[in-house]
Design a protein around this motif. Structure first.
Motif, PDB file in Angstrom:
ATOM      1  N   ASP A 169      -4.923 -11.468   1.024  1.00 42.02           N
ATOM      2  CA  ASP A 169      -4.026 -10.857   0.909  1.00 42.02           C
ATOM      3  C   ASP A 169      -2.457 -10.427   2.224  1.00 42.02           C
ATOM      4  O   ASP A 169      -1.472 -11.080   2.039  1.00 42.02           O
ATOM      5  N   GLY A 217       0.266 -13.421   2.444  1.00 40.54           N
ATOM      6  CA  GLY A 217       1.312 -12.548   2.849  1.00 40.54           C
ATOM      7  C   GLY A 217       2.030 -12.665   4.506  1.00 40.54           C
ATOM      8  O   GLY A 217       3.370 -13.493   4.744  1.00 40.54           O
ATOM      9  N   THR A 230       4.956 -15.374   5.510  1.00 42.31           N
ATOM     10  CA  THR A 230       6.609 -14.769   5.664  1.00 42.31           C
ATOM     11  C   THR A 230       6.519 -15.935   7.097  1.00 42.31           C
ATOM     12  O   THR A 230       7.971 -16.032   7.210  1.00 42.31           O
ATOM     13  N   ILE A 289       1.329  -6.017  -5.847  1.00 42.71           N
ATOM     14  CA  ILE A 289       1.586  -5.104  -5.051  1.00 42.71           C
ATOM     15  C   ILE A 289       1.189  -5.567  -3.758  1.00 42.71           C
ATOM     16  O   ILE A 289       1.616  -5.315  -2.348  1.00 42.71           O
ATOM     17  N   ILE A 339      -0.219  -8.016  -1.900  1.00 43.07           N
ATOM     18  CA  ILE A 339       0.526  -9.551  -1.568  1.00 43.07           C
ATOM     19  C   ILE A 339       2.183  -8.511  -0.910  1.00 43.07           C
ATOM     20  O   ILE A 339       3.136  -9.142   0.259  1.00 43.07           O
ATOM     21  N   SER A 340       2.425  -7.872  -2.368  1.00 42.25           N
ATOM     22  CA  SER A 340       4.473  -7.323  -1.355  1.00 42.25           C
ATOM     23  C   SER A 340       3.975  -6.843  -0.171  1.00 42.25           C
ATOM     24  O   SER A 340       5.116  -6.761   1.016  1.00 42.25           O
ATOM     25  N   ASP A 341       3.618  -5.812  -0.465  1.00 44.87           N
ATOM     26  CA  ASP A 341       3.275  -4.726   0.921  1.00 44.87           C
ATOM     27  C   ASP A 341       3.093  -5.848   2.225  1.00 44.87           C
ATOM     28  O   ASP A 341       3.880  -5.423   3.168  1.00 44.87           O
ATOM     29  N   VAL A 361       4.343  -8.937   2.827  1.00 40.01           N
ATOM     30  CA  VAL A 361       5.025  -9.987   2.915  1.00 40.01           C
ATOM     31  C   VAL A 361       6.579  -8.988   3.383  1.00 40.01           C
ATOM     32  O   VAL A 361       7.109  -8.755   4.524  1.00 40.01           O
ATOM     33  N   ARG A 409       1.630   3.359  -2.080  1.00 40.98           N
ATOM     34  CA  ARG A 409       2.749   2.111  -1.184  1.00 40.98           C
ATOM     35  C   ARG A 409       3.195   2.368   0.323  1.00 40.98           C
ATOM     36  O   ARG A 409       3.003   1.847   0.821  1.00 40.98           O
ATOM     37  N   ILE A 432       1.911   0.060   3.268  1.00 38.64           N
ATOM     38  CA  ILE A 432       3.572  -0.578   3.469  1.00 38.64           C
ATOM     39  C   ILE A 432       3.183  -0.061   4.976  1.00 38.64           C
ATOM     40  O   ILE A 432       3.888  -0.890   6.322  1.00 38.64           O
TER      41      ILE A 432
END
Lengths: 204, 204, 204, 204
Positions: free
Chosen positions: A20, A24, A28, B16, B18-20, B22, C14, C18
């Motif tokens: 991931d 990611g 980007t 979740i 991969i979102s964090d 990116v 999360r 992050i």
């Protein structure tokens, strides 16, 4: 030293985490290839300069989709792969190597969009991603990392999908000998097909 | 091939993750747009050169907030979305595409802060983030990925919030036809409002 | 809209994810500031050119430590903070904003290591990191996100640590008016002290 | 202040998360060193320009493998290390510092592949990674962070592996005094050996 084999790489958790992270970052970093234009003048000139970036955005979109498709593919496999070993880790690191190269092959294609050679290199990247993903699944199944009931149900679907999509990509890339925009258009169409399942039944 | 739909994308965990990744990269890449000034001379000259970077820092702050707001928005949704499928994954990847473009639109705005066109593009980015987030929630609710009790309680709040904030952003962007700093100021004010809930009751 | 407050930001998971992404990227981006020298000639010339990069490596080491210290600080807090809300999320995003600025202030210091102004900006960055971390803990304790037994045991230790380290950093930064290398040396010494607890008892 | 030692760094979860982030970014940043060539002309010229990038790709491959090997090594250790403290966190941050420097030493080697000095620096980087990993394991075992049954079974294997591989790397680096491509070739061969266990029994 054989003991080390026993202790390395049993954890799919970290394999997923590093995947991931690489995906990611690669997704980007792609945007760094699109440079802000330097212009003098008003909104019209700025809009013109912006529109000239469209081929770059097209390639960007293409590569984001490529990364997304292979991320989905690897995710789908690891919903079934419950264990890992050192070799499986290395297969995945090799897969990630080809992911991390995407920003380069994307930029290469973006700069030489009319050269068949650039499309060939881009296709090679997609091909190597497909191959390593295929090997990943094959290895996991053969070494008993996929529970038996999952194996029967999904193994053929996963393999067929990789083979059929790679065949289409290959045909798409060949089209570049006719026209490179056509080739890219067809590759994007293939990806949209795989991403959104437009041409199949809409039931999930 | 329909079997593949069954096996891909059930895991919100990786979506979740991969979102964090990116978001984390996009938020940090933003700073690469601010270059260290090259000067000869003492502290005074250095301070002057530093102060000239202030518009860049303003835009940086704006974009970090934008990313933060949409990260919060997506987080809030995924506290209620308990399952996923392939389409929901793609909706989120599209959302992440617009996140990953933020460093570009931010740099674009930073370089052409007085051009309405740059504000329009920046607004478009925010708009596309809002739209995909709206679709994400809508899709998840329609396909039963949100438990019924959560749905009744929060679904309207989430939708209303997106619509009202997007309306305000649109008005903010329109103000750029009067004055671009005014437009950016209003957009920041809207964001501060949504971030810290200044203008509402202080009870949580 | 008040309902939205109820549904946003309860998840420390999360917030932690992050944070780790932003820290990880910021720590690694720092190295981009060190450019490979361009020389003609043999090993001797290359070694000379490499040695000239030493101030850059020193600043890099300093910043990696700074990031590490604040990552440790935030980690320590979140071992005790068990819940979150929207405001706590924003406090942490603000904290991450100052983390993501570190590659800039580091490069700034690296280029102008003899200017007090550059040290002042770097110190300001450390100061803002300390402040937001202090606010983070304070807010979490006040709003009952820290279990009572943890609060009594560790709250004072955490606060005292931030205050005493920030006082020392401030003194260190002031030393730049005498000599900037002295100031940086003292700041590094303070960090080593906090990192490895050299000057205290060795018991853990 | 001694209380702070008690509360900082007990969580291996975040240590693992920040490690994966730094590795993921470092592995992907490596590709930024490979610039798209600027040429005029057709496919032939483009292919020639691409082939001239091969030494860069070789070094890229080498570094991706280096990162992969040490990621595997750290992963293997943390499958057994169940607790952490502040010192162990700092040992790992130091390890990550040497990981984050890899994109630099890689680029340095890529630009000066025929200079023994560049190979020496690259070797030094590998050496420091090995040392910190060794210290990591040693510290964890000594402080009881590794369950007793794991310790007996794997501790010697982990230590032997680090020592034998580092010895081979050292010999490989020394070969650069004969020929630098030979040295790099041998280092890659060592890595392939450790990665895929070619020269050992195939049983896992």
């Amino acid at each position: 030293m054989n003991n080390y084999n026993k202790i390395a790489g049993h954890d799919t958790g970290r394999l997923i985490a590093i995947s991931d992270a690489v995906f990611g970052v690669a997704m980007t970093l792609l945007v760094l290839e699109i440079k802000v234009p330097e212009i003098e003048g008003g909104n019209k000139d700025l809009a013109t300069a912006f529109l000239q970036l469209m081929p770059k955005f097209l390639v960007y979109f293409l590569s984001f989709m490529t990364a997304g498709i292979f991320w989905m593919g690897q995710s789908a496999q690891f919903e079934h792969i419950k264990k890992s070993d050192r070799n499986l880790s290395w297969i995945n690191l090799l897969f990630l190597l080809f992911v991390s190269v995407l920003p380069f092959t994307t930029a290469f294609l973006g700069d030489y969009i009319k050269h068949e050679f650039a499309i060939a290199i881009y296709w090679l990247n997609i091909f190597l991603l497909g191959i390593t993903l295929y090997i990943n699944w094959n290895y996991a199944v053969k070494h008993g990392f996929v529970p038996a009931e999952d194996k029967d149900e999904v193994s053929d679907a996963i393999k067929k999908r990789i083979i059929s999509s790679q065949t289409l990509y290959f045909i798409g890339a060949l089209l570049s000998f006719i026209n490179s925009y056509l080739a890219i258009g067809v590759i994007i169409a293939i990806q949209l097909n795989y991403a959104f399942a437009f041409f199949r039944g809409k039931k999930q």
